[in-house]
Design a protein around this motif. Structure first.
Motif, mmCIF file in Angstrom:
data_model
loop_
_atom_site.group_PDB
_atom_site.id
_atom_site.type_symbol
_atom_site.label_atom_id
_atom_site.label_comp_id
_atom_site.label_asym_id
_atom_site.label_seq_id
_atom_site.Cartn_x
_atom_site.Cartn_y
_atom_site.Cartn_z
ATOM 1 N N ASP A 1 0.781 -1.180 -0.057
ATOM 2 C CA ASP A 1 -0.020 -0.048 0.101
ATOM 3 C C ASP A 1 0.914 1.276 -0.084
ATOM 4 O OD1 ASP A 1 -2.459 -1.512 -0.060
ATOM 5 O OD2 ASP A 1 -2.735 -1.375 2.034
ATOM 6 N N ILE A 2 1.948 1.162 0.764
ATOM 7 C CA ILE A 2 2.754 2.336 0.872
ATOM 8 C C ILE A 2 3.397 2.698 -0.583
ATOM 9 C CG2 ILE A 2 5.035 2.970 1.713
ATOM 10 C CD1 ILE A 2 4.234 1.769 4.392
ATOM 11 N N VAL B 1 2.388 -1.173 -7.662
ATOM 12 C CA VAL B 1 2.687 -2.554 -7.137
ATOM 13 C C VAL B 1 1.801 -3.642 -7.556
ATOM 14 C CG1 VAL B 1 3.167 -3.736 -5.146
ATOM 15 C CG2 VAL B 1 3.926 -1.390 -5.238
ATOM 16 N N GLU B 2 2.357 -4.673 -7.810
ATOM 17 C CA GLU B 2 1.417 -6.042 -8.097
ATOM 18 C C GLU B 2 1.951 -7.033 -7.094
ATOM 19 O OE1 GLU B 2 0.357 -9.105 -11.601
ATOM 20 O OE2 GLU B 2 2.137 -8.222 -11.652
ATOM 21 N N LEU B 3 1.161 -7.430 -6.310
ATOM 22 C CA LEU B 3 1.660 -8.332 -5.079
ATOM 23 C C LEU B 3 0.993 -9.757 -5.418
ATOM 24 C CD1 LEU B 3 3.195 -8.450 -2.619
ATOM 25 C CD2 LEU B 3 1.079 -7.972 -0.997
ATOM 26 N N GLU B 4 1.974 -10.669 -5.400
ATOM 27 C CA GLU B 4 1.302 -12.266 -5.369
ATOM 28 C C GLU B 4 1.837 -12.876 -4.253
ATOM 29 O OE1 GLU B 4 1.803 -15.869 -8.633
ATOM 30 O OE2 GLU B 4 2.647 -13.766 -9.145
ATOM 31 N N ARG B 5 0.959 -13.933 -3.605
ATOM 32 C CA ARG B 5 1.344 -14.857 -2.599
ATOM 33 C C ARG B 5 1.529 -16.123 -3.230
ATOM 34 N NH1 ARG B 5 -1.299 -15.314 3.360
ATOM 35 N NH2 ARG B 5 0.758 -16.655 4.437
ATOM 36 N N LEU C 1 6.522 -9.299 -4.892
ATOM 37 C CA LEU C 1 6.216 -7.867 -5.121
ATOM 38 C C LEU C 1 6.729 -7.148 -6.288
ATOM 39 C CD1 LEU C 1 5.880 -5.600 -2.184
ATOM 40 C CD2 LEU C 1 6.852 -4.675 -4.333
ATOM 41 N N ASN C 2 6.106 -6.925 -7.216
ATOM 42 C CA ASN C 2 6.630 -6.465 -8.489
ATOM 43 C C ASN C 2 6.278 -4.990 -8.493
ATOM 44 O OD1 ASN C 2 7.479 -8.701 -9.826
ATOM 45 N ND2 ASN C 2 5.385 -9.400 -10.406
#
Length: 211
Positions: A135-136, A144-148, A156-157
């Motif tokens: 978020d920051i 940001v694109e976040l994938e778990r 974290l891209n």
């Protein structure tokens, strides 16, 4: 409804407010050559998007009228070339005092950012810290694109780097970002950068793993 024409008209309104200062509906109507109703419709959209604000101004004669002006959010729509000034200043500093002083500036910026955001990490699990970090960075323009992953790690891209032109010349800025991530995520996380925009990558990619 012609969506393209609507967008073009709103851009014209923003440009008018930028170049001519606060304007009333009647003044914009004369400039644009469209109806007052059409101008108000565009103003409602721009006001909803927080790009303009109105102020009731009293006149010597007649009723008070609204004048419209740009908000700070709208200023971001106009070209800014801050990176050129930043690079010029950094080059002057490096020429006068050496590369170490430039690196020190990036280190001090890193510490300031850590102090700014560390309270948002307090008492949170690693998963929530990663989400907060995402978020920051999004709020700061990193797209940001976040994938778990199934193993509990995160990818974290960052598809955009607001300081890319500076980082291209001063790679220490990238090192400081990595160190900031490590500090904010805490000792229970292992953070590794796999790709970097400043080094020819298509994005900045970080792998975050629980220790």
């Amino acid at each position: 409804m012609n969506h393209g024409a609507d967008v073009s008209t709103r851009k014209m309104i923003l440009t008018m407010l930028k170049t001519k200062g606060p304007l009333s509906v009647s003044e914009m109507t004369r400039e644009l050559g469209i109806t007052e109703m059409a101008v108000r419709r565009h103003l409602n959209t721009l006001e909803r998007d927080n790009l303009i604000a109105s102020e009731l101004v009293r006149q010597a004669m007649g009723r008070p009228m609204n004048q419209y002006s740009l908000t700070e959010h709208a200023e971001d729509l106009f070209p800014k070339k801050y990176q050129h000034l930043t690079l010029d200043l950094l080059e002057e500093l490096e020429s006068a005092l050496g590369e170490d002083k430039v690196n020190l500036l990036f280190e001090r910026r890193k510490q300031r950012l850590i102090r700014r955001y560390e309270n948002r990490m307090e008492g949170k699990s690693l998963v929530d810290r990663v989400l907060e970090l995402s978020d920051i960075q999004n709020a700061n323009g990193y797209m940001v694109e976040l994938e778990r992953k199934e193993d509990g790690s995160f990818l974290l891209n960052e598809h955009n780097c607001p300081i890319s032109q500076v980082a291209n010349q001063y790679n220490h800025a990238c090192s400081c970002e990595l160190e900031m991530f490590k500090s904010l995520l805490g000792k229970e996380a292992r953070v590794e950068r796999m790709e970097c925009l400043a080094k020819g990558g298509s994005k900045c990619a970080y792998v975050i793993q629980p220790k």
